[in-house]
Design a protein around this motif. Structure first.
Motif, PDB file in Angstrom:
ATOM      1  N   ALA A  50     -17.584  -2.426  17.943  1.00 38.95           N
ATOM      2  CA  ALA A  50     -16.790  -1.300  17.433  1.00 38.95           C
ATOM      3  C   ALA A  50     -17.155  -0.031  18.196  1.00 38.95           C
ATOM      4  O   ALA A  50     -16.282   0.740  18.588  1.00 38.95           O
ATOM      5  N   GLY A  55     -14.199   2.655  18.044  1.00 41.60           N
ATOM      6  CA  GLY A  55     -14.580   2.923  16.644  1.00 41.60           C
ATOM      7  C   GLY A  55     -13.596   2.319  15.671  1.00 41.60           C
ATOM      8  O   GLY A  55     -13.372   1.101  15.638  1.00 41.60           O
ATOM      9  N   LEU A  56     -12.974   3.208  14.900  1.00 41.09           N
ATOM     10  CA  LEU A  56     -12.060   2.739  13.854  1.00 41.09           C
ATOM     11  C   LEU A  56     -10.893   1.940  14.458  1.00 41.09           C
ATOM     12  O   LEU A  56     -10.367   1.027  13.804  1.00 41.09           O
ATOM     13  N   VAL A  59     -11.978  -1.458  14.513  1.00 42.73           N
ATOM     14  CA  VAL A  59     -12.070  -2.027  13.157  1.00 42.73           C
ATOM     15  C   VAL A  59     -10.672  -2.385  12.635  1.00 42.73           C
ATOM     16  O   VAL A  59     -10.480  -3.437  12.012  1.00 42.73           O
ATOM     17  N   VAL A  60      -9.688  -1.545  12.938  1.00 39.16           N
ATOM     18  CA  VAL A  60      -8.315  -1.827  12.489  1.00 39.16           C
ATOM     19  C   VAL A  60      -7.798  -3.114  13.149  1.00 39.16           C
ATOM     20  O   VAL A  60      -7.251  -4.004  12.489  1.00 39.16           O
ATOM     21  N   TYR A 212     -22.720   7.065  12.118  1.00 37.02           N
ATOM     22  CA  TYR A 212     -21.467   6.553  11.528  1.00 37.02           C
ATOM     23  C   TYR A 212     -20.296   6.889  12.450  1.00 37.02           C
ATOM     24  O   TYR A 212     -19.368   6.120  12.611  1.00 37.02           O
ATOM     25  N   HIS A 213     -20.387   8.069  13.049  1.00 35.60           N
ATOM     26  CA  HIS A 213     -19.300   8.516  13.911  1.00 35.60           C
ATOM     27  C   HIS A 213     -19.162   7.604  15.130  1.00 35.60           C
ATOM     28  O   HIS A 213     -18.066   7.207  15.504  1.00 35.60           O
ATOM     29  N   LEU A 216     -17.870   3.993  13.722  1.00 35.68           N
ATOM     30  CA  LEU A 216     -16.842   3.810  12.711  1.00 35.68           C
ATOM     31  C   LEU A 216     -15.855   4.974  12.597  1.00 35.68           C
ATOM     32  O   LEU A 216     -14.654   4.772  12.453  1.00 35.68           O
ATOM     33  N   LEU A 217     -16.368   6.197  12.632  1.00 36.73           N
ATOM     34  CA  LEU A 217     -15.501   7.313  12.243  1.00 36.73           C
ATOM     35  C   LEU A 217     -14.678   7.907  13.385  1.00 36.73           C
ATOM     36  O   LEU A 217     -13.822   8.736  13.153  1.00 36.73           O
ATOM     37  N   LYS A 218     -14.934   7.491  14.622  1.00 34.72           N
ATOM     38  CA  LYS A 218     -14.077   8.024  15.688  1.00 34.72           C
ATOM     39  C   LYS A 218     -12.839   7.124  15.836  1.00 34.72           C
ATOM     40  O   LYS A 218     -12.832   5.986  15.351  1.00 34.72           O
ATOM     41  N   TRP A 219     -11.832   7.639  16.490  1.00 33.49           N
ATOM     42  CA  TRP A 219     -10.587   6.879  16.633  1.00 33.49           C
ATOM     43  C   TRP A 219     -10.086   7.048  18.049  1.00 33.49           C
ATOM     44  O   TRP A 219      -9.670   8.134  18.450  1.00 33.49           O
ATOM     45  N   LEU A 277     -20.010  -4.141   8.368  1.00 35.72           N
ATOM     46  CA  LEU A 277     -19.942  -2.682   8.180  1.00 35.72           C
ATOM     47  C   LEU A 277     -21.287  -2.138   7.703  1.00 35.72           C
ATOM     48  O   LEU A 277     -21.769  -1.101   8.188  1.00 35.72           O
TER      49      LEU A 277
END
Ligand code: PFF
Length: 460
Positions: A50, A55-56, A59-60, A212-213, A216-219, A277
């Motif tokens: 990830a 990142g996100l 995950v998507v 976390y960024h 997970l939290l970046k896009w 996660l």
């Protein structure tokens, strides 16, 4: 031959093999299946990929593949096991006739191939655990690198591999209920408790938000059509859930006819994704707090065995406790997975040749231990075995399973699920996914994966 099989029966139940063992309850099966899914792949692979894959956005992509492709394939695999009552080698023939025999052999090859290098990784994990417990942690990055070099080569790696195979053999030889189920019944809850405690602890680290960024939290939307990210999402999803290899099929052959397979499959997939996660929420805050990003981006294995011990060492005595908890939970996760891989050839030998379990187990352990020697002695071999067995073969297995249950023998899926109380509308949707969505999506993912893999190998 002790285990005659009938081919292409009209419906489930008419060709039931006769496994002599069974789970004590539906919960026992779910915990064992979750044990198979939750493994080293969740603890290092998911968050690492990830972080490298937008990142996100990764995950998507991952969740979409899991829901639309892996979950239907997992359900199909469970139905194949339960409805035939046969082990992975014979179940495809029972459902689809002799021309499906290669699928049984593919299951065997993939499970044996994965276990032969997975046990090497378990050996490294066990060595790191023992070192943290008895000696302490390497003092800094250089010491961590030297420590990793020492555990991943020569006699130490060989010993870890052999011992991990022996431990796996002891559990599987004890039987489905007394060995595999008992291990998962205490192992999986303990793993969740340890992970939760570590997650709360990591939330207090100075780099928690940054960690976390990163994963997970970046896009980064551009990664949604990047070939390497798509390959990573496919391989991670299939490997992590363990679909397409016959392990869950072998477990499902011991399953009660009344249990609700779709609910059980959904529970397994949810637990597996949750652990991925949660593990990222432990490892990435540590990495960010001690500025270990460079080690992480250089390799997945580097994260687990070099970056994490270095970060933990910076925390003194508390870090040592954390290291013991983390590598302890990693070893539990690994062994509940390795037993499911060993069960594929073991159940097949019992089913096909009528062997007793201990004989099948120790022959399997001996063969797989020998096949794993090159991976134990050379990490380059290990990485290539992972790409072929853990990457490509698993996905091919998933594709063939979707074709067998979606097109070759659709009545089997419908009858088995409806007989155990699944609403017809849900069965219809599952069949539609298996017939149309899974084969198309897997084929596209497979082509992208093969091209990307060839490109990365050609580039060195
Ligand atoms: N799912 C395990 C992990 O994430 O480490 C590995 C694995 C277990 C793969 C069982 C395949 C399998 F059949």
């Amino acid at each position: 031959m002790p285990s005659p099989i009938s081919e292409q029966p009209a419906g489930p139940g008419q060709n039931q093999g006769h496994p002599t063992e069974s789970w004590s309850s539906s919960l026992g099966f779910v915990l064992a299946a979750a044990g198979s899914a939750v493994g080293l792949g969740n603890l290092w692979g998911f968050a690492y990929r990830a972080s490298q894959g937008g990142g996100l956005a990764f995950v998507v992509l991952y969740v979409a593949i899991v829901l639309l492709v892996c979950l239907p394939v997992l359900i199909a695999e469970m139905v194949l096991g339960r409805s035939t009552g046969h082990a992975p080698l014979l179940a495809p023939i029972t459902a689809g006739g002799r021309r499906w025999a290669p699928l049984g052999w593919l299951f065997m090859a993939a499970a044996v191939g994965i276990l032969s290098y997975y046990a090497v990784l378990m050996g490294w994990t066990g060595r790191t655990l023992l070192h943290a417990l008895l000696v302490g942690l390497p003092a800094d990055m250089e010491a961590s690198k030297a420590f990793f070099a020492s555990i991943s080569s020569g006699g130490s790696a060989l010993l870890g591999h052999v011992l991990s195979m022996a431990l796996t053999g002891i559990v599987v030889a004890a039987g489905v209920r007394a060995g595999i189920e008992r291990l998962s019944r205490w192992g999986i809850p303990l793993l969740f408790v340890l992970l939760l405690v570590l997650l709360i602890w990591a939330a207090g680290l100075p780099g928690a938000m940054e960690g976390y960024h990163t994963f997970l939290l970046k896009w980064d939307a551009s990664k949604l059509h990047d070939a390497t990210t798509i390959r990573n999402a496919f391989t991670q999803a299939f490997f992590s859930i363990g679909a397409g290899i016959g392990a869950i099929l072998a477990y499902a052959a011991y399953l009660d006819r009344r249990s609700a397979i779709p609910t059980e499959a959904a529970a397994v997939v949810t637990m597996d994704t949750a652990v991925g996660l949660m593990a990222g929420c432990v490892t990435f805050p540590l990495v960010a707090s001690f500025a270990l990003g460079d080690v992480v981006s250089s390799s997945t294995v580097g994260t687990l065995f070099i970056a994490l011990p270095t970060g933990m060492a910076s925390l003194g005595g508390a870090g040592r406790v954390v290291a013991v908890a983390f590598f302890g939970l990693a070893y539990i996760a690994a062994i509940t997975s390795s037993v499911s891989l060993l069960e594929v050839p073991v159940a097949s030998l019992i089913d096909r040749l009528g062997w007793r379990r201990p004989r099948a187990v120790w022959l399997g352990v001996a063969v797989i231990t020998v096949l794993g020697l090159p991976a134990a002695l050379d990490t380059g071999v290990l990485e290539r075995m992972d790409a072929v067995f853990g990457g490509v073969l698993l996905i091919v297995g998933g594709l063939l399973l979707a074709l067998l249950l979606g097109w070759g023998s659709p009545g089997r899926l419908r009858q088995d699920l409806q007989a155990s109380g699944t609403p017809p509308a849900l069965v219809g949707s599952l069949l539609w996914l298996l017939r149309w969505v899974s084969p198309c999506a897997i084929s596209i993912g497979l082509v992208i994966s093969l091209v990307d893999l060839a490109r990365s190998w050609a580039g060195g």
